[in-house]
Design a protein around this motif. Structure first.
Motif, PDB file in Angstrom:
ATOM      1  N   ASP A  65      33.009 -36.051  15.755  1.00 36.52           N
ATOM      2  CA  ASP A  65      33.188 -35.391  17.051  1.00 36.52           C
ATOM      3  C   ASP A  65      33.582 -33.925  16.848  1.00 36.52           C
ATOM      4  OD1 ASP A  65      33.389 -35.023  19.776  1.00 36.52           O
ATOM      5  OD2 ASP A  65      35.454 -35.756  19.872  1.00 36.52           O
ATOM      6  N   TRP A  66      32.620 -33.131  16.406  1.00 36.78           N
ATOM      7  CA  TRP A  66      32.788 -31.693  16.204  1.00 36.78           C
ATOM      8  C   TRP A  66      31.762 -30.964  17.048  1.00 36.78           C
ATOM      9  CZ3 TRP A  66      32.274 -32.123  10.202  1.00 36.78           C
ATOM     10  CH2 TRP A  66      33.483 -32.542   9.656  1.00 36.78           C
ATOM     11  N   PRO A  67      32.008 -29.691  17.331  1.00 35.73           N
ATOM     12  CA  PRO A  67      30.959 -28.896  17.988  1.00 35.73           C
ATOM     13  C   PRO A  67      29.734 -28.800  17.066  1.00 35.73           C
ATOM     14  CG  PRO A  67      33.062 -27.737  18.053  1.00 35.73           C
ATOM     15  CD  PRO A  67      33.250 -28.934  17.166  1.00 35.73           C
ATOM     16  N   ASN A  68      28.559 -28.663  17.662  1.00 36.47           N
ATOM     17  CA  ASN A  68      27.323 -28.607  16.874  1.00 36.47           C
ATOM     18  C   ASN A  68      27.323 -27.487  15.848  1.00 36.47           C
ATOM     19  OD1 ASN A  68      26.175 -30.847  18.025  1.00 36.47           O
ATOM     20  ND2 ASN A  68      25.120 -29.688  19.609  1.00 36.47           N
ATOM     21  N   VAL A  87      30.759 -14.758  17.189  1.00 33.00           N
ATOM     22  CA  VAL A  87      31.657 -15.655  16.490  1.00 33.00           C
ATOM     23  C   VAL A  87      31.630 -16.982  17.238  1.00 33.00           C
ATOM     24  CG1 VAL A  87      34.036 -16.081  15.785  1.00 33.00           C
ATOM     25  CG2 VAL A  87      33.123 -13.766  15.747  1.00 33.00           C
ATOM     26  N   PHE A  88      31.271 -18.054  16.551  1.00 31.25           N
ATOM     27  CA  PHE A  88      31.208 -19.355  17.194  1.00 31.25           C
ATOM     28  C   PHE A  88      32.610 -19.866  17.498  1.00 31.25           C
ATOM     29  CE2 PHE A  88      27.267 -19.513  14.617  1.00 31.25           C
ATOM     30  CZ  PHE A  88      26.377 -19.534  15.676  1.00 31.25           C
ATOM     31  N   PRO A  89      32.775 -20.535  18.616  1.00 28.73           N
ATOM     32  CA  PRO A  89      34.092 -21.124  18.898  1.00 28.73           C
ATOM     33  C   PRO A  89      34.386 -22.230  17.897  1.00 28.73           C
ATOM     34  CG  PRO A  89      32.466 -21.839  20.514  1.00 28.73           C
ATOM     35  CD  PRO A  89      31.796 -20.816  19.632  1.00 28.73           C
ATOM     36  N   GLY A  90      35.571 -22.225  17.349  1.00 28.17           N
ATOM     37  CA  GLY A  90      35.958 -23.263  16.411  1.00 28.17           C
ATOM     38  C   GLY A  90      35.217 -23.215  15.094  1.00 28.17           C
ATOM     39  N   ALA A  91      34.785 -22.033  14.668  1.00 32.40           N
ATOM     40  CA  ALA A  91      34.063 -21.915  13.399  1.00 32.40           C
ATOM     41  C   ALA A  91      34.939 -22.410  12.257  1.00 32.40           C
ATOM     42  CB  ALA A  91      33.650 -20.464  13.158  1.00 32.40           C
ATOM     43  N   VAL A  92      34.312 -23.032  11.282  1.00 34.86           N
ATOM     44  CA  VAL A  92      35.027 -23.592  10.137  1.00 34.86           C
ATOM     45  C   VAL A  92      35.377 -22.459   9.172  1.00 34.86           C
ATOM     46  CG1 VAL A  92      34.887 -25.261   8.264  1.00 34.86           C
ATOM     47  CG2 VAL A  92      33.693 -25.712  10.402  1.00 34.86           C
ATOM     48  N   SER A  93      36.586 -22.486   8.646  1.00 34.85           N
ATOM     49  CA  SER A  93      37.009 -21.431   7.723  1.00 34.85           C
ATOM     50  C   SER A  93      36.255 -21.548   6.399  1.00 34.85           C
ATOM     51  CB  SER A  93      38.512 -21.511   7.474  1.00 34.85           C
ATOM     52  OG  SER A  93      38.815 -22.635   6.679  1.00 34.85           O
TER      53      SER A  93
END
Length: 85
Positions: free
Chosen positions: A58-61, A13-19
């Motif tokens: 400015d979001w995680p890749n 599970v990626f950190p900060g994954a988009v819902s």
């Protein structure tokens, strides 16, 4: 750790994954925008501007990748339906 066990398989599970709901709203907005922009005749310019905006945010890749996947999918579907792909 950012891992989850699903049916005896390990899934990351990626950190900060988009819902999914947020990605669906983004998709719906893009679909409506491509119809509007196509009346002006600049689908490729709109696609490029959207991709540039996503990459400059400015979001995680991982989040950028999710939004770019939706953008690519909507663009390809729209161009295919309009007979230009």
């Amino acid at each position: 750790m950012n891992e989850v066990i699903e049916q005896n398989a390990l899934s990351w599970v990626f950190p900060g994954a988009v819902s999914l709901q947020q990605l669906q709203k983004f998709r719906e907005g893009l679909e409506a925008s491509f119809i509007y922009v196509d009346a002006e005749g600049d689908c490729f310019g709109f696609y490029g501007a959207q991709a540039h905006t996503i990459m400059c945010t400015d979001w995680p890749n991982e989040n950028k990748f999710q939004y770019l996947q939706v953008l690519d999918d909507v663009f390809k579907n729209y161009m295919d339906k309009s007979g230009r792909l």
